[in-house]
Design a protein around this motif. Structure first.
Motif, PDB file in Angstrom:
ATOM      1  N   ASP A  48       0.827  -1.118  -0.026  1.00 19.20           N
ATOM      2  CA  ASP A  48       0.042   0.007  -0.099  1.00 19.20           C
ATOM      3  C   ASP A  48       0.885   1.217  -0.118  1.00 19.20           C
ATOM      4  OD1 ASP A  48      -2.857  -1.373   2.052  1.00 19.20           O
ATOM      5  OD2 ASP A  48      -2.617  -0.963  -0.170  1.00 19.20           O
ATOM      6  N   MET A  49       2.009   1.226   0.807  1.00 20.01           N
ATOM      7  CA  MET A  49       2.756   2.291   0.762  1.00 20.01           C
ATOM      8  C   MET A  49       3.318   2.519  -0.589  1.00 20.01           C
ATOM      9  SD  MET A  49       4.533   1.728   4.548  1.00 20.01           S
ATOM     10  CE  MET A  49       5.737   3.324   4.295  1.00 20.01           C
ATOM     11  N   GLY A  50       3.900   1.489  -1.186  1.00 23.26           N
ATOM     12  CA  GLY A  50       4.481   1.691  -2.484  1.00 23.26           C
ATOM     13  C   GLY A  50       3.406   2.335  -3.469  1.00 23.26           C
ATOM     14  N   GLY A  51       2.022   1.872  -3.409  1.00 14.36           N
ATOM     15  CA  GLY A  51       1.082   2.587  -4.108  1.00 14.36           C
ATOM     16  C   GLY A  51       1.221   4.069  -4.097  1.00 14.36           C
ATOM     17  N   GLN A  52       1.249   4.279  -2.705  1.00 15.13           N
ATOM     18  CA  GLN A  52       1.074   5.623  -2.542  1.00 15.13           C
ATOM     19  C   GLN A  52       2.121   6.630  -3.006  1.00 15.13           C
ATOM     20  OE1 GLN A  52       0.512   6.498   1.774  1.00 15.13           O
ATOM     21  NE2 GLN A  52      -0.894   4.885   1.993  1.00 15.13           N
ATOM     22  N   LEU A  53       3.379   5.992  -2.850  1.00 15.62           N
ATOM     23  CA  LEU A  53       4.443   6.596  -3.555  1.00 15.62           C
ATOM     24  C   LEU A  53       4.358   6.978  -4.941  1.00 15.62           C
ATOM     25  CD1 LEU A  53       7.572   4.670  -1.646  1.00 15.62           C
ATOM     26  CD2 LEU A  53       6.910   7.154  -1.338  1.00 15.62           C
ATOM     27  N   LEU A  54       3.643   5.861  -5.544  1.00 17.80           N
ATOM     28  CA  LEU A  54       3.477   6.182  -7.005  1.00 17.80           C
ATOM     29  C   LEU A  54       2.609   7.167  -7.511  1.00 17.80           C
ATOM     30  CD1 LEU A  54       2.663   2.456  -8.136  1.00 17.80           C
ATOM     31  CD2 LEU A  54       4.636   3.757  -8.613  1.00 17.80           C
ATOM     32  N   THR A  55       1.720   7.618  -6.610  1.00 19.71           N
ATOM     33  CA  THR A  55       0.799   8.678  -6.871  1.00 19.71           C
ATOM     34  C   THR A  55       1.596  10.167  -6.600  1.00 19.71           C
ATOM     35  OG1 THR A  55      -0.087   8.775  -4.426  1.00 19.71           O
ATOM     36  CG2 THR A  55      -1.128   7.312  -5.913  1.00 19.71           C
ATOM     37  N   LEU A  56       2.666  10.123  -5.952  1.00 19.29           N
ATOM     38  CA  LEU A  56       3.127  11.466  -5.558  1.00 19.29           C
ATOM     39  C   LEU A  56       3.653  12.207  -6.917  1.00 19.29           C
ATOM     40  CD1 LEU A  56       5.461  10.723  -2.576  1.00 19.29           C
ATOM     41  CD2 LEU A  56       3.140  11.708  -2.494  1.00 19.29           C
ATOM     42  N   LYS A  57       4.366  11.341  -7.721  1.00 17.78           N
ATOM     43  CA  LYS A  57       4.731  12.305  -8.912  1.00 17.78           C
ATOM     44  C   LYS A  57       3.511  12.327  -9.993  1.00 17.78           C
ATOM     45  CE  LYS A  57       7.590  11.516 -13.179  1.00 17.78           C
ATOM     46  NZ  LYS A  57       8.618  10.856 -13.814  1.00 17.78           N
ATOM     47  N   PHE A  58       2.493  11.525  -9.820  1.00 19.98           N
ATOM     48  CA  PHE A  58       1.328  11.696 -10.405  1.00 19.98           C
ATOM     49  C   PHE A  58       0.565  13.189 -10.115  1.00 19.98           C
ATOM     50  CE2 PHE A  58      -3.220  10.655 -11.113  1.00 19.98           C
ATOM     51  CZ  PHE A  58      -3.382  10.368 -12.345  1.00 19.98           C
ATOM     52  N   GLY A  59       0.425  12.981  -8.687  1.00 21.67           N
ATOM     53  CA  GLY A  59      -0.172  14.510  -8.143  1.00 21.67           C
ATOM     54  C   GLY A  59       0.689  15.833  -8.809  1.00 21.67           C
ATOM     55  N   ARG A  60       1.917  15.652  -8.831  1.00 21.75           N
ATOM     56  CA  ARG A  60       2.707  16.940  -9.118  1.00 21.75           C
ATOM     57  C   ARG A  60       2.344  17.283 -10.792  1.00 21.75           C
ATOM     58  NH1 ARG A  60       6.767  15.067  -5.420  1.00 21.75           N
ATOM     59  NH2 ARG A  60       7.575  13.922  -6.841  1.00 21.75           N
ATOM     60  N   GLU A  61       2.370  16.106 -11.421  1.00 22.56           N
ATOM     61  CA  GLU A  61       2.024  16.255 -13.059  1.00 22.56           C
ATOM     62  C   GLU A  61       0.513  16.842 -13.097  1.00 22.56           C
ATOM     63  OE1 GLU A  61       2.427  12.477 -14.554  1.00 22.56           O
ATOM     64  OE2 GLU A  61       4.680  12.568 -14.522  1.00 22.56           O
ATOM     65  N   ASP A  62      -0.447  16.270 -12.129  1.00 24.01           N
ATOM     66  CA  ASP A  62      -2.005  16.949 -12.301  1.00 24.01           C
ATOM     67  C   ASP A  62      -1.689  18.330 -12.009  1.00 24.01           C
ATOM     68  OD1 ASP A  62      -2.800  14.109 -12.692  1.00 24.01           O
ATOM     69  OD2 ASP A  62      -3.815  14.071 -10.604  1.00 24.01           O
ATOM     70  N   GLU A  63      -1.302  18.779 -11.116  1.00 27.84           N
ATOM     71  CA  GLU A  63      -1.041  20.293 -10.543  1.00 27.84           C
ATOM     72  C   GLU A  63      -0.368  21.300 -11.743  1.00 27.84           C
ATOM     73  OE1 GLU A  63      -2.695  21.373  -8.099  1.00 27.84           O
ATOM     74  OE2 GLU A  63      -3.096  19.390  -7.409  1.00 27.84           O
ATOM     75  N   SER A  64       0.603  20.459 -12.251  1.00 27.58           N
ATOM     76  CA  SER A  64       1.440  21.343 -13.390  1.00 27.58           C
ATOM     77  C   SER A  64       0.394  21.402 -14.590  1.00 27.58           C
ATOM     78  CB  SER A  64       2.655  20.555 -13.820  1.00 27.58           C
ATOM     79  OG  SER A  64       3.665  20.750 -12.579  1.00 27.58           O
ATOM     80  N   GLU A  65      -0.308  20.381 -14.738  1.00 31.07           N
ATOM     81  CA  GLU A  65      -1.052  20.460 -16.063  1.00 31.07           C
ATOM     82  C   GLU A  65      -2.255  21.330 -15.704  1.00 31.07           C
ATOM     83  OE1 GLU A  65      -2.173  16.774 -18.473  1.00 31.07           O
ATOM     84  OE2 GLU A  65      -4.244  16.986 -17.357  1.00 31.07           O
ATOM     85  N   ALA A  66      -2.742  21.329 -14.619  1.00 30.40           N
ATOM     86  CA  ALA A  66      -3.961  22.280 -14.188  1.00 30.40           C
ATOM     87  C   ALA A  66      -3.403  23.566 -14.248  1.00 30.40           C
ATOM     88  CB  ALA A  66      -4.556  21.931 -13.067  1.00 30.40           C
ATOM     89  N   ASP A  67      -2.043  23.964 -13.953  1.00 32.63           N
ATOM     90  CA  ASP A  67      -1.641  25.225 -14.004  1.00 32.63           C
ATOM     91  C   ASP A  67      -1.744  25.839 -15.546  1.00 32.63           C
ATOM     92  OD1 ASP A  67      -1.001  25.718 -11.337  1.00 32.63           O
ATOM     93  OD2 ASP A  67       0.948  25.143 -11.391  1.00 32.63           O
ATOM     94  N   LEU A  68      -1.227  24.732 -16.577  1.00 33.27           N
ATOM     95  CA  LEU A  68      -1.398  25.184 -17.824  1.00 33.27           C
ATOM     96  C   LEU A  68      -2.638  25.415 -18.492  1.00 33.27           C
ATOM     97  CD1 LEU A  68       1.770  23.030 -19.142  1.00 33.27           C
ATOM     98  CD2 LEU A  68       1.918  25.273 -18.636  1.00 33.27           C
ATOM     99  N   VAL A  69      -3.591  24.447 -18.139  1.00 31.49           N
ATOM    100  CA  VAL A  69      -4.875  24.607 -18.802  1.00 31.49           C
ATOM    101  C   VAL A  69      -5.465  25.861 -18.231  1.00 31.49           C
ATOM    102  CG1 VAL A  69      -6.967  23.370 -19.005  1.00 31.49           C
ATOM    103  CG2 VAL A  69      -5.009  22.051 -19.427  1.00 31.49           C
ATOM    104  N   GLY A  70      -5.269  26.209 -17.094  1.00 31.35           N
ATOM    105  CA  GLY A  70      -6.056  27.086 -16.219  1.00 31.35           C
ATOM    106  C   GLY A  70      -5.565  28.495 -16.873  1.00 31.35           C
ATOM    107  N   MET A  71      -4.233  28.498 -17.159  1.00 37.14           N
ATOM    108  CA  MET A  71      -3.604  29.672 -17.523  1.00 37.14           C
ATOM    109  C   MET A  71      -4.357  30.013 -18.935  1.00 37.14           C
ATOM    110  SD  MET A  71       0.438  29.477 -17.280  1.00 37.14           S
ATOM    111  CE  MET A  71       0.806  30.762 -18.565  1.00 37.14           C
ATOM    112  N   GLU A  72      -4.607  29.150 -19.685  1.00 35.33           N
ATOM    113  CA  GLU A  72      -5.091  29.166 -21.111  1.00 35.33           C
ATOM    114  C   GLU A  72      -6.739  29.848 -21.090  1.00 35.33           C
ATOM    115  OE1 GLU A  72      -6.566  26.741 -25.034  1.00 35.33           O
ATOM    116  OE2 GLU A  72      -4.492  26.266 -24.501  1.00 35.33           O
ATOM    117  N   LEU A  73      -7.345  28.993 -20.019  1.00 34.58           N
ATOM    118  CA  LEU A  73      -8.713  29.357 -19.621  1.00 34.58           C
ATOM    119  C   LEU A  73      -8.980  30.657 -19.198  1.00 34.58           C
ATOM    120  CD1 LEU A  73     -10.318  26.142 -18.080  1.00 34.58           C
ATOM    121  CD2 LEU A  73     -10.722  26.812 -20.302  1.00 34.58           C
ATOM    122  N   ALA A  74      -8.000  31.040 -18.399  1.00 33.17           N
ATOM    123  CA  ALA A  74      -8.039  32.759 -17.727  1.00 33.17           C
ATOM    124  C   ALA A  74      -7.955  33.457 -19.223  1.00 33.17           C
ATOM    125  CB  ALA A  74      -7.138  32.745 -16.684  1.00 33.17           C
ATOM    126  N   ALA A  75      -6.625  33.150 -19.901  1.00 29.86           N
ATOM    127  CA  ALA A  75      -6.302  34.126 -20.906  1.00 29.86           C
ATOM    128  C   ALA A  75      -7.418  34.248 -22.006  1.00 29.86           C
ATOM    129  CB  ALA A  75      -5.039  33.658 -21.815  1.00 29.86           C
TER     130      ALA A  75
END
Length: 314
Positions: A213-240
């Motif tokens: 289970d702990m290993g599965g959680q570690l897998l989600t850490l990078k995944f979460g960062r990618e989510d946030e970075s993607e949301a930053d980019l898409v959010g920028m375009e929507l606002a613009a």
């Protein structure tokens, strides 16, 4: 009249995801991201060649999202959002429709929403809601189906301009459009299935299952960062596209950094650090500045709530 609206109510934590995990909006609180949304992402958009459109570029949707029904997520989100509104209303912490900040949030949303269906065709049929919760939490979210909420604290404590509000809102809406929660749930289901299979084959006890289970959680850490970075980019375009200056992302994250001193280091967080976000935003600005330059600008501008000290004096 808005005098009965409480700005500092003790509201419950953001709603639970269908997995049962509490996912406060780590975008702003450096915790796990809230059940922020996630539906069928713009598969057609992701498949288009880069030269076919102007704006930011993000990857294709995750195959893990196929494991979870978008309809089920939307239904769960609608129920959770309604429950949160009811709880806030009981504490007089749900801002009325005529509250100046509710009018402000809905005006900004009305400019962003028309551009959402390009990223997710389902957004055309969403019953969008935008509400303000009277809590000093620095938080905001968008649930599946277009259920948006801002906490009073993020507007007041950070003294957000309209452009900064649009960046926050675009970011949260992007999580919904890009089906990030759906991906997360699908990945969890797949991981749990693999864990149960491994435990059965190898006879692992509780200790082995816990380690897996702990290993599965570690897998989600990078995944979460990618989510946030993607949301930053898409959010920028929507606002613009909505006529709000995407450069506000820089001032926004500077304010976030000042408000979140003592946050965990980047490698222990599911989200990029403030300096990383600002650097990425600055690098992506050339992709959206043309959109902003040509976009009709808002005819009306709004002020943030009075700062806490000024409000106390007044």
């Amino acid at each position: 009249m808005t005098s009965h609206f409480r700005h500092d109510a003790e509201l419950p934590e953001p709603p639970l995801s269908p997995e049962g995990h509490q996912q406060g909006c780590g975008c702003f609180l450096h915790r796990r991201r809230l059940f922020t949304g996630a539906l069928a992402a713009g598969a057609g958009l992701a498949a288009m060649p880069a030269w076919a459109r102007e704006g930011v570029e993000v990857g294709k949707e995750s195959q893990f999202s196929k494991f979870v029904s978008a309809d089920q997520i939307e239904g769960a989100a609608q129920s959770q959002y309604a429950a949160m509104k009811q709880q806030a209303a009981e504490k007089k912490a749900l801002a009325p429709d005529n509250h100046p900040q509710v009018i402000r949030l809905r005006a900004i949303a009305s400019r962003i929403i028309p551009f959402t269906d390009e990223w997710n065709p389902r957004a055309k049929s969403w019953k969008w809601e935008i509400n303000l919760l009277g809590s000093q939490q620095i938080n905001a979210f968008c649930m599946p189906g277009g259920k948006i909420a801002f906490y009073y604290g993020i507007l007041q404590q950070l003294q957000l301009t309209d452009d900064e509000v649009a960046m926050v809102m675009g970011h949260e809406v992007a999580h919904a459009l890009r089906e990030h929660a759906r991906e997360r749930m699908g990945k969890t289901l797949a991981t749990r299935g693999a864990i149960e299979l491994g435990a059965a084959i190898f006879g692992l006890g509780n200790a082995g299952r816990m380690a897996a289970d702990m290993g599965g959680q570690l897998l989600t850490l990078k995944f979460g960062r990618e989510d946030e970075s993607e949301a930053d980019l898409v959010g920028m375009e929507l606002a613009a596209r909505a006529g709000y200056n995407p450069r506000a992302g820089v001032s926004l994250w500077n304010k976030m950094g000042q408000a979140s001193k003592g946050a965990p280091p980047q490698f222990l967080s599911t989200h990029p650090s403030g300096p990383t976000r600002i650097r990425d935003i600055e690098m992506a600005l050339p992709k959206v500045e043309g959109l902003y330059a040509r976009a009709p600008k808002p005819e009306q501008r709004f002020e943030p709530p009075k700062a806490a000290s000024a409000a106390a004096k007044g």
